[in-house]
Design a protein around this motif. Structure first.
Motif, PDB file in Angstrom:
ATOM      1  N   ALA A   2     -78.017 -67.659  40.151  1.00 54.32           N
ATOM      2  CA  ALA A   2     -78.928 -66.968  41.081  1.00 54.32           C
ATOM      3  C   ALA A   2     -78.214 -66.270  42.223  1.00 54.32           C
ATOM      4  O   ALA A   2     -78.708 -65.262  42.733  1.00 54.32           O
ATOM      5  CB  ALA A   2     -79.937 -67.963  41.649  1.00 54.32           C
ATOM      6  N   ASP A   3     -77.046 -66.770  42.616  1.00 53.64           N
ATOM      7  CA  ASP A   3     -76.373 -66.188  43.782  1.00 53.64           C
ATOM      8  C   ASP A   3     -75.230 -65.241  43.408  1.00 53.64           C
ATOM      9  O   ASP A   3     -74.402 -64.896  44.246  1.00 53.64           O
ATOM     10  CB  ASP A   3     -75.890 -67.314  44.709  1.00 53.64           C
ATOM     11  CG  ASP A   3     -77.079 -68.097  45.242  1.00 53.64           C
ATOM     12  OD1 ASP A   3     -78.030 -67.449  45.710  1.00 53.64           O
ATOM     13  OD2 ASP A   3     -77.100 -69.332  45.139  1.00 53.64           O
ATOM     14  N   ARG A   4     -75.240 -64.855  42.132  1.00 56.60           N
ATOM     15  CA  ARG A   4     -74.263 -63.842  41.688  1.00 56.60           C
ATOM     16  C   ARG A   4     -74.897 -62.461  41.789  1.00 56.60           C
ATOM     17  O   ARG A   4     -76.113 -62.318  41.622  1.00 56.60           O
ATOM     18  CB  ARG A   4     -73.904 -64.095  40.227  1.00 56.60           C
ATOM     19  CG  ARG A   4     -72.618 -64.867  40.048  1.00 56.60           C
ATOM     20  CD  ARG A   4     -72.410 -65.206  38.597  1.00 56.60           C
ATOM     21  NE  ARG A   4     -72.417 -64.039  37.732  1.00 56.60           N
ATOM     22  CZ  ARG A   4     -72.527 -64.093  36.412  1.00 56.60           C
ATOM     23  NH1 ARG A   4     -72.657 -65.263  35.807  1.00 56.60           N
ATOM     24  NH2 ARG A   4     -72.526 -63.005  35.684  1.00 56.60           N
ATOM     25  N   LEU A   5     -74.062 -61.456  42.037  1.00 55.48           N
ATOM     26  CA  LEU A   5     -74.597 -60.090  42.093  1.00 55.48           C
ATOM     27  C   LEU A   5     -75.132 -59.708  40.712  1.00 55.48           C
ATOM     28  O   LEU A   5     -74.502 -60.003  39.686  1.00 55.48           O
ATOM     29  CB  LEU A   5     -73.517 -59.093  42.500  1.00 55.48           C
ATOM     30  CG  LEU A   5     -73.104 -59.077  43.961  1.00 55.48           C
ATOM     31  CD1 LEU A   5     -72.078 -57.988  44.209  1.00 55.48           C
ATOM     32  CD2 LEU A   5     -74.311 -58.849  44.869  1.00 55.48           C
ATOM     33  N   VAL A   6     -76.272 -59.039  40.695  1.00 55.90           N
ATOM     34  CA  VAL A   6     -76.914 -58.695  39.432  1.00 55.90           C
ATOM     35  C   VAL A   6     -76.062 -57.752  38.582  1.00 55.90           C
ATOM     36  O   VAL A   6     -76.174 -57.750  37.360  1.00 55.90           O
ATOM     37  CB  VAL A   6     -78.312 -58.097  39.735  1.00 55.90           C
ATOM     38  CG1 VAL A   6     -78.837 -57.298  38.577  1.00 55.90           C
ATOM     39  CG2 VAL A   6     -79.279 -59.225  40.062  1.00 55.90           C
ATOM     40  N   ARG A   7     -75.187 -56.976  39.242  1.00 54.10           N
ATOM     41  CA  ARG A   7     -74.354 -56.049  38.463  1.00 54.10           C
ATOM     42  C   ARG A   7     -73.407 -56.802  37.520  1.00 54.10           C
ATOM     43  O   ARG A   7     -72.877 -56.204  36.588  1.00 54.10           O
ATOM     44  CB  ARG A   7     -73.590 -55.080  39.360  1.00 54.10           C
ATOM     45  CG  ARG A   7     -72.560 -55.655  40.300  1.00 54.10           C
ATOM     46  CD  ARG A   7     -71.672 -54.534  40.847  1.00 54.10           C
ATOM     47  NE  ARG A   7     -72.426 -53.615  41.675  1.00 54.10           N
ATOM     48  CZ  ARG A   7     -72.431 -53.627  42.997  1.00 54.10           C
ATOM     49  NH1 ARG A   7     -71.699 -54.511  43.641  1.00 54.10           N
ATOM     50  NH2 ARG A   7     -73.139 -52.774  43.686  1.00 54.10           N
ATOM     51  N   THR A   8     -73.229 -58.101  37.731  1.00 54.79           N
ATOM     52  CA  THR A   8     -72.376 -58.882  36.834  1.00 54.79           C
ATOM     53  C   THR A   8     -73.199 -59.602  35.754  1.00 54.79           C
ATOM     54  O   THR A   8     -72.638 -60.318  34.942  1.00 54.79           O
ATOM     55  CB  THR A   8     -71.572 -59.940  37.622  1.00 54.79           C
ATOM     56  OG1 THR A   8     -72.495 -60.898  38.166  1.00 54.79           O
ATOM     57  CG2 THR A   8     -70.774 -59.331  38.747  1.00 54.79           C
TER      58      THR A   8
END
Lengths: 307, 249
Positions: free
Chosen positions: A127-133
């Protein structure tokens, strides 16, 4: 007493200029069902979904959700709907949690709803990762989480299985079944994965070239389309010729077996007798339930022939 | 009103880690550094003529800011903020929510204006910071008074006067998905403004791309300010209404 309808459209037509995208559509989706919305590309599925969500105004006709008319200017009715529209492309500069937070703020929901939605789609860990990844499947889960915010009673999902791996598909099935069972939600999902729809849906709606071809339970659809008879004979070429001469539609499979649609169980006996009478030995005869994919292809090609 | 506040809150979160947010600091910093560089390179020529060199330094910054940088930044900020939702085709997802459309568009206006206000607040601070550094490195600057009056009045008036330009650019950026439409018109407007700089002040006060510069000048600053603010607000209301009733997304 007739079942209450989560979705109902009355003679809904939508035209883009001179092109009619949906014509005189009369949908009836019962509350608490999982309804598969099928149709070839360009059938009018996405237009129908946009009409249900109030994104488009029908050229004529009425769209009702839970018996209430959908209007673009009255957003209240949309509070009962959660939507996943085509391929979700979240804000890439934000994390998964922040993407949900954007929608939560817009809806004015309690902060805890974000974590609940993340848990439902099993995205807490990322959840706390950037969506681009994110992978395509993770983006799809996030799109589902957006649809689930606000605990909607109706989920309108456009291709929710896109990009999901087998485990993801399994989880999606479980999630949708749980939502229907525990929360009494209704799910209206469009998909090209007919095997997937077959496993999850209890109702189907089939649209082809702007027109409604079928709506009802999966069982009704299978009964209406008939069954498939599978035959193994000693002389397939002769058998195909003979059956076609007698008005049966028959196809030779690559493995040498013959398959043909039959309307009634008694047709198997008549076909067997016909072949034996003409000296064709029948080794194997079996009635099988055609897959949704086979039935879908059959009804859509039939509608093409009618035109 | 609650809907509008919620939409503004969501819009502000969307700005996180974006180029638009970074540029809000970089744009005023760049212009101050540019002027600082010029003064460091050939400041003595400029300083000799002025009673208060800091005033000349600030005046140059305010002129550059109001004539070129502010209109360009308004154009860019509107386009960047609109592209956040154009790029991923988020409009369908947003408009499927139980919200009216006008607060969503109005929130974009407020956020873009917020970015401009933020940059306009940074500009005087950076300018004063640069003057303080110049005071340390150049003895002639020792007693120079800080030109707070010029900076604050010029920059705040130009910020209000550019509301019409901002509304126009926001509408263009939200109405057309292509970044080029809003940017192209914006650049054409700025260039024409520079060419027309010797036109009568009344014309400059009414022309959206030069209204900010006219408002910063001490002569008749009220006309561009009132015209920009009233025209901008009226245009924003009409544009939000027009965008909200649009059938195609």
């Amino acid at each position: 007493m007739p079942a209450s309808l989560a979705i109902e459209t009355r003679d809904v037509t939508y035209r883009y200029g001179s092109l009619t995208a949906v014509e005189a559509l009369n949908l009836q989706v019962p509350t608490g069902s999982i309804c598969g919305f099928l149709g070839p590309n360009g059938a009018g599925k996405t237009t129908t979904i946009r009409l249900l969500l109030g994104l488009l105004k029908p050229s004529c006709g009425t769209v009702l959700i839970d018996g209430q008319r959908v209007s673009r200017t009255d957003p209240e009715i949309r509070s009962r709907i959660g939507a996943l529209i085509e391929s979700p492309s979240p804000y890439p500069n934000l994390t998964g949690r922040e993407n949900l937070e954007v929608i939560r703020r817009l809806l004015g929901l309690a902060p805890a709803t974000v974590s609940e939605a993340l848990q439902l789609v099993q995205l807490v860990k990322d959840a706390d990762r950037l969506v681009r990844t994110y992978s395509l499947g993770m983006r799809q889960r996030l799109g589902l989480a957006v649809a689930l915010l606000g605990d909607p009673k109706l989920l309108v999902l456009d291709e929710p299985a896109n990009g999901l791996d087998p485990a993801g598909l399994h989880d999606l099935r479980d999630l949708l079944r749980t939502l229907v069972r525990q929360r009494g939600a209704t799910v209206f999902l469009s998909s090209h994965l007919l095997a997937e729809v077959e496993q999850i849906a209890d109702h189907v709606v089939i649209l082809d070239r702007s027109h409604l071809l079928f709506q009802g339970t999966l069982g009704e659809f299978q009964a209406q389309c008939g069954r498939l008879l599978m035959l193994r004979v000693d002389w397939p070429e002769n058998a195909v010729l003979l059956l076609r001469q007698n008005g049966w539609g028959v196809e030779a499979r690559p493995d040498g077996a013959l398959s043909m649609p039959v309307a009634h169980a008694s047709d198997a006996g008549a076909i067997n007798a016909l072949l034996v009478q003409h000296g064709v030995a029948v080794h194997h005869l079996e009635q099988e339930q055609a897959s949704l994919e086979t039935l879908f292809l059959r009804v859509t090609s039939r509608s093409e022939e009618h035109d | 009103m609650t809907e509008l506040m919620r939409a503004v809150s969501a819009e502000s979160l969307k700005l996180k880690r974006t180029l638009a947010l970074r540029l809000a600091v970089i744009a005023p910093l760049f212009i101050v550094l540019l002027q600082f560089g010029v003064y460091m390179a050939r400041g003595e020529d400029v300083e000799r003529a002025a009673a208060n060199p800091a005033l000349g330094f600030a005046r140059g910054i305010v002129t550059l800011w109001t004539l070129v940088f502010l209109p360009f930044w308004a154009t860019l900020a509107a386009s960047l903020c609109a592209s956040l939702d154009h790029n991923g085709n988020h409009w369908e997802q947003i408009f499927a929510l139980p919200l009216r459309r006008w607060p969503i568009y109005a929130a974009k206006w407020i956020i873009v204006f917020g970015l401009l206000v933020f940059s306009s607040t940074c500009l005087p601070l950076f300018t004063v910071g640069a003057i303080e550094i110049l005071k340390l490195v150049r003895v002639e600057w020792g007693g120079a008074a800080l030109p707070w009056g010029l900076l604050l009045s010029g920059v705040s008036r130009s910020c209000g006067a550019c509301l019409l330009l901002l509304s126009l650019q926001c509408w263009l950026a939200l109405r057309w998905r292509s970044f080029l439409v809003a940017l192209g018109i914006g650049i054409a407007g700025i260039m024409s403004g520079i060419i027309l700089i010797s036109a009568p002040l009344k014309f400059l006060s009414l022309y959206p791309w030069t209204a900010a510069a006219a408002a910063a000048s001490p002569q008749e600053p009220l006309l561009p300010l009132i015209w920009g603010m009233c025209g901008g607000l009226l245009f924003a209301v009409l544009a939000c209404w027009r965008l909200a009733i649009r059938e195609r997304l």
